[in-house]
Design an enzyme around this catalytic site. Sequence first.
Site: not given
Lengths: 235, 579
Positions: B239, B249, B252, B237, B116, B349, B392, B283
């Site tokens: 995404h 979404l 990732e 955030q 990730f 996100h 994050r 991100r």
Amino acid sequence: MNITVKIKRFDPEKDDAARWESYSVEADKMDRALDVLMDIKWHHDGSLTFRKSCAHGVCGSDAMKINGENKLACSVLLQDLVKEGGTLTFEPLPAASVIKDLVVDQSGFFEKYRAVMPWLINDSPAPEKERYQSAEDHEIIEEATKCILCGACTHSCPSTWADPDYLGPAALLKAYRYVFDTRDEESEERLKIVDSPNGLWKCYTIFNCVQACPKEIDITRWLSALKRKAVTTRF
Amino acid sequence: MTFSHDIVIVGAGGAGLMAALYAAEEGADVAVVSKLHPLRSHTGAAQGGIGAALGNEEEDSWLWHAFDTVKGSDYLGDQDAIEQMCKDAPRTIIELEHYGVPFSRTNEGKIAQRRFGGHTRNFGEAPVRRACYAADRTGHVILHTLYEQCVKKQVRFYDEYQVLDLLMTEGGTCNGVVAYEILTGDVHTFHAKAVCFATGGYGRVFKTTSNAHAGTGDGFALAVRAGVPLQDMEFVQFHPTGLYRLGILITEGARGEGGILRNSEGERFMERYAPTVKDLAPRDMVSQCIYTEIREGRGINGKEYVHLDMTHVGKEVLEHKLPEISTFSRVYLGIDPVEQPIPVAPTCHYAMGGIPTNVDGQVVRSGDRSDIVPGFYACGECACVSVHGANRLGTNSLLDLVVFGRRTGMAMAAAIKADNKKAALSENPEKRTRDTLESIMARSDGEKAVSIRTDLQETMMKNVSVYRNDDTLAESLSDLKDLRRRVKSVTVEDKGRKFNTDLMDAVEILFMMDYAEAIAAGAKNRTESRGAHSREDFSSRDDENWLKHTLFFGKGDDGYDIEYKDVTITRFQPKERKY
């Protein structure tokens, strides 16, 4: 595109029975059915009532009858439902008591879910690490774990329509998910619950549930496996 | 009527259910109050994985995880809290597995792990397989398992109750909430020794978001109204890979399994920006890079999106490890990712900021970390511990939910055991709520929630999203002032008592207007770029002046105060952030 939207409505504070209401709506063929409902609520009639949340088919809030079939309103596009100038119909899930418009009471649905003991039971001392499960054993239950408990299947099942006490495909699929989980130690107790007059044997493999499932789960297949397990455990 | 419980948890996603389960395990009488049925909560939409240094696929250590999280946070995360989270991670995941979470498995039957963004081995050397997953529905299986266990433990659920007020004594002790029962239209008081907010994020204040419609940040507003500050709200955030136009979404994990971002020239542009980890950069960086590509004319067909290319990854991987996103792509865009690249653009996100807490979920009301609000706890996305700082890392939100949900549940149970006396309720705790509802219902002239909400979402998206500057932020603040005036006349067409979702839309926009300013004001003050807060007029990070947390105190129509608090640094001194 211009379409006619017919919605079966019921206001518990005003109506004695459900009534149909029609709206003429301008929409895009790539819109979700849910987009049409939101457009009506926000721009035509604020009293129209339905549940929604994730809007992409993972939370299970908006199962309803669309053009005669149980679907999630957020997981189907207009281009697959209606042509220019055509009519799109929305009704609440069948065989459920209607609270208001497209909102049904799901308490009975979740009672059936609770009845099958939908939780892992393993009272052996927990190891320090995870309980091992082979990829093959995981695969046996994997598809069943996709279930979002929207209710589209149970409310599409003629056995449910005929007998409201039938556990129904969603609860039985949950039973399957735990009976066949190699980590679970209580499959016999659970099998007794489903091997009962209101359980497995009211599944007549009609396949409506498979057709209704928005997650494309082959429910009847897994219920058949559960039937075999019940029979072989019994005898 | 008045319900009485030891512990009342508001919100039934991963954090709320985790807190409920661990408090119930300790024998506490726990109620969970949620505006949705628990299984409809947005934790169920989390896809790719949950981070923990289990080392099932290759060598890993909690310290590497902590370093990656600190670096990912652009050094704004509190390092003591991050260490706690990364140390707690493996045992918490193992406990989840023991509770029944059906994780995908390795060939040896262990929990499977994948790569990730921003997660590396040996302090940044190369990507590491740390994200424990269940195909691309990790949040879904965690949510369902936790709910099942709570049902087994006989946690009391109040489904489809909208919480509208947080009750505090004059001395500042939290002693309950007031909630509206959506089914009947009745208003109830919940009297408790401990109240825990696990109310989720605020994605719906932005026009394009991956968040559910329910993600209206109700808890942030209720905290602000009760005089509790909000921390680091400017860090939002985006995404990088939301489905174009829809914002849905695309995990990732798709890039973790080998997916590549390409611009209109077919170039793998992340190679230029992050030569070591490329498409698996964090991100904030990837979203900023996508916007830069678009601004420089390399969006696909001149439009505001790029391609996520999975065509080389193969049908097998897409079908088995990423089935959900393959379905989304086919259903919503008519694109089969086996054959064609997926059009993607950044989508709002996650809220890095929130209600300030310590590692046991106790809400902290000032820059002094020992200054807690007795009886008030928060965990999950609505809380700010702070482990995410300015950005994050993927997989750390599910981890935050379960680690701090668990700790909060245990802390509340311990507090109940020590002293289970509830602070007395005031004489008429429901008055404020009833007055608000009655005035909305009685109003005939006014504006519907939808038009106010649409304008709010437009100004936030235009002025406070991936790139910001002083002008856009000033414009947003002026717009918000105007919207705050308009929201006073919010009106409903549905005048019924039962299941009035029109009324719920109205209370939600009232909530949104009480914290949206925190996002814009924090961003305007912070004259640097850090993590997800990217200022065009102040493009560098400025540790000398801005290595500190923002605390926003709302004062309703009288504006707001902003204070700052220090960042806790333990092992990792701030360095330039390169990937």
